[in-house]
Design a protein around this motif. Structure first.
Motif, PDB file in Angstrom:
ATOM      1  N   PHE A 100      31.178   3.909 -47.970  1.00 20.29           N
ATOM      2  CA  PHE A 100      30.312   5.084 -48.019  1.00 20.29           C
ATOM      3  C   PHE A 100      30.827   6.159 -47.070  1.00 20.29           C
ATOM      4  N   ARG A 101      30.488   7.395 -47.373  1.00 23.72           N
ATOM      5  CA  ARG A 101      30.831   8.534 -46.522  1.00 23.72           C
ATOM      6  C   ARG A 101      29.572   9.370 -46.350  1.00 23.72           C
ATOM      7  N   ILE A 102      29.392   9.933 -45.155  1.00 24.33           N
ATOM      8  CA  ILE A 102      28.242  10.799 -44.878  1.00 24.33           C
ATOM      9  C   ILE A 102      28.757  12.158 -44.437  1.00 24.33           C
ATOM     10  N   GLU A 103      28.305  13.206 -45.118  1.00 26.17           N
ATOM     11  CA  GLU A 103      28.624  14.603 -44.791  1.00 26.17           C
ATOM     12  C   GLU A 103      27.302  15.329 -44.553  1.00 26.17           C
ATOM     13  N   PRO A 104      26.693  15.161 -43.375  1.00 29.56           N
ATOM     14  CA  PRO A 104      25.360  15.736 -43.145  1.00 29.56           C
ATOM     15  C   PRO A 104      25.404  17.225 -42.802  1.00 29.56           C
ATOM     16  N   PHE A 105      24.253  17.868 -42.958  1.00 25.28           N
ATOM     17  CA  PHE A 105      24.088  19.213 -42.430  1.00 25.28           C
ATOM     18  C   PHE A 105      24.075  19.096 -40.915  1.00 25.28           C
ATOM     19  N   ALA A 141      30.810   2.125 -59.298  1.00 21.91           N
ATOM     20  CA  ALA A 141      29.902   1.001 -59.520  1.00 21.91           C
ATOM     21  C   ALA A 141      29.330   0.520 -58.190  1.00 21.91           C
ATOM     22  N   LEU A 142      28.057   0.171 -58.213  1.00 21.98           N
ATOM     23  CA  LEU A 142      27.367  -0.334 -57.029  1.00 21.98           C
ATOM     24  C   LEU A 142      26.952  -1.785 -57.259  1.00 21.98           C
ATOM     25  N   THR A 143      27.049  -2.577 -56.227  1.00 24.56           N
ATOM     26  CA  THR A 143      26.413  -3.884 -56.273  1.00 24.56           C
ATOM     27  C   THR A 143      24.961  -3.679 -55.860  1.00 24.56           C
ATOM     28  N   LEU A 144      24.153  -4.671 -56.053  1.00 31.30           N
ATOM     29  CA  LEU A 144      22.754  -4.579 -55.634  1.00 31.30           C
ATOM     30  C   LEU A 144      22.662  -4.368 -54.123  1.00 31.30           C
ATOM     31  N   LYS A 145      23.498  -5.051 -53.381  1.00 29.60           N
ATOM     32  CA  LYS A 145      23.510  -4.901 -51.912  1.00 29.60           C
ATOM     33  C   LYS A 145      23.920  -3.479 -51.519  1.00 29.60           C
ATOM     34  N   GLU A 146      24.903  -2.908 -52.218  1.00 27.79           N
ATOM     35  CA  GLU A 146      25.328  -1.537 -51.933  1.00 27.79           C
ATOM     36  C   GLU A 146      24.220  -0.530 -52.268  1.00 27.79           C
ATOM     37  N   TYR A 150      22.875   2.005 -49.620  1.00 27.07           N
ATOM     38  CA  TYR A 150      22.918   3.436 -49.949  1.00 27.07           C
ATOM     39  C   TYR A 150      21.591   4.092 -49.561  1.00 27.07           C
ATOM     40  N   GLN A 151      20.486   3.509 -49.984  1.00 29.17           N
ATOM     41  CA  GLN A 151      19.167   4.066 -49.647  1.00 29.17           C
ATOM     42  C   GLN A 151      18.924   4.056 -48.147  1.00 29.17           C
ATOM     43  N   LEU A 152      19.323   2.977 -47.474  1.00 27.02           N
ATOM     44  CA  LEU A 152      19.108   2.890 -46.025  1.00 27.02           C
ATOM     45  C   LEU A 152      19.922   3.948 -45.278  1.00 27.02           C
ATOM     46  N   LEU A 153      21.161   4.164 -45.694  1.00 28.80           N
ATOM     47  CA  LEU A 153      21.985   5.198 -45.051  1.00 28.80           C
ATOM     48  C   LEU A 153      21.375   6.579 -45.244  1.00 28.80           C
ATOM     49  N   GLN A 154      20.959   6.884 -46.489  1.00 29.55           N
ATOM     50  CA  GLN A 154      20.355   8.200 -46.747  1.00 29.55           C
ATOM     51  C   GLN A 154      19.035   8.351 -46.005  1.00 29.55           C
TER      52      GLN A 154
END
Length: 194
Positions: A100-105, A141-146, A150-154
């Motif tokens: 994953f990559r994060i590009e926040p404001f 493609a995402l696994t269920l764990k990903e 993903y939701q937790l990171l966002q």
């Protein structure tokens, strides 16, 4: 008084579906960050598709594309905030081939945007997983764990935004039927934030 609201959540959480529904209402102006970013990238890569930018975003989206889209966002807010509710459809987290990559404001961008609240669309990770399988549209493609990560990171990014700005986050289950989801969202407009 009009609001400036950030709608966020993981990819495939239903942000664009909600935003496009709101765009049909007279008193909303909607900025779909991903679409504007795609159009900027397309100037440098005229033959690319949405699917390609989603599956190879780190290769096709430049730092200049991001900073230009950030400025487009600020101009959009400034030109609409006094006449309509402004909706920003955006997520800082992207799935890449390596993870994953994060590009926040940044804090200055957040202050300048003047968001009044954040609406986070969440759902059971199996829903995101199923949506990305059924409608991949170039998304890796995402696994269920990903999907769960993903939701937790966002969520983490959204909590940081909320803390910096001192504004509320409203979490809405996006597994609701689209009309119910829109009704839940509309019920927040004008509600007290504290």
């Amino acid at each position: 008084m009009f609001e400036t609201i950030l709608i966020t959540g993981a990819a495939a959480a239903g942000k664009s579906t909600l935003s496009r529904g709101l765009a049909k209402l007279d008193y909303f102006a909607v900025f779909e960050y991903g679409e504007v970013l795609f159009q900027r990238s397309k100037v440098r890569h005229p033959t690319i598709t949405h699917s390609e930018t989603r599956s190879h975003s780190e290769e096709l989206i430049s730092p200049g594309d991001i900073s230009g889209t950030d400025e487009d966002l600020q101009q959009f807010i400034a030109s609409h905030r006094d006449v309509k509710h402004v909706i920003i459809d955006s997520h800082a987290v992207s799935k890449e081939v390596y993870g994953f990559r994060i590009e926040p404001f940044g804090p200055g961008q957040l202050q300048r945007a003047g968001f009044s609240r954040i609406v986070f669309l969440y759902c059971d990770p199996t829903v995101i997983y199923s949506r990305t399988i059924a409608h991949a549209e170039g998304r890796p493609a995402l696994t269920l764990k990903e999907a769960e990560l993903y939701q937790l990171l966002q969520t983490s990014v959204s909590i940081n935004y909320s803390t910096i700005l001192g504004i509320p986050i409203h979490f809405i289950d996006s597994a609701l039927p689209p009309d119910e989801l829109k009704a839940q969202f509309l019920g927040l407009i004008g509600s007290k934030s504290h």
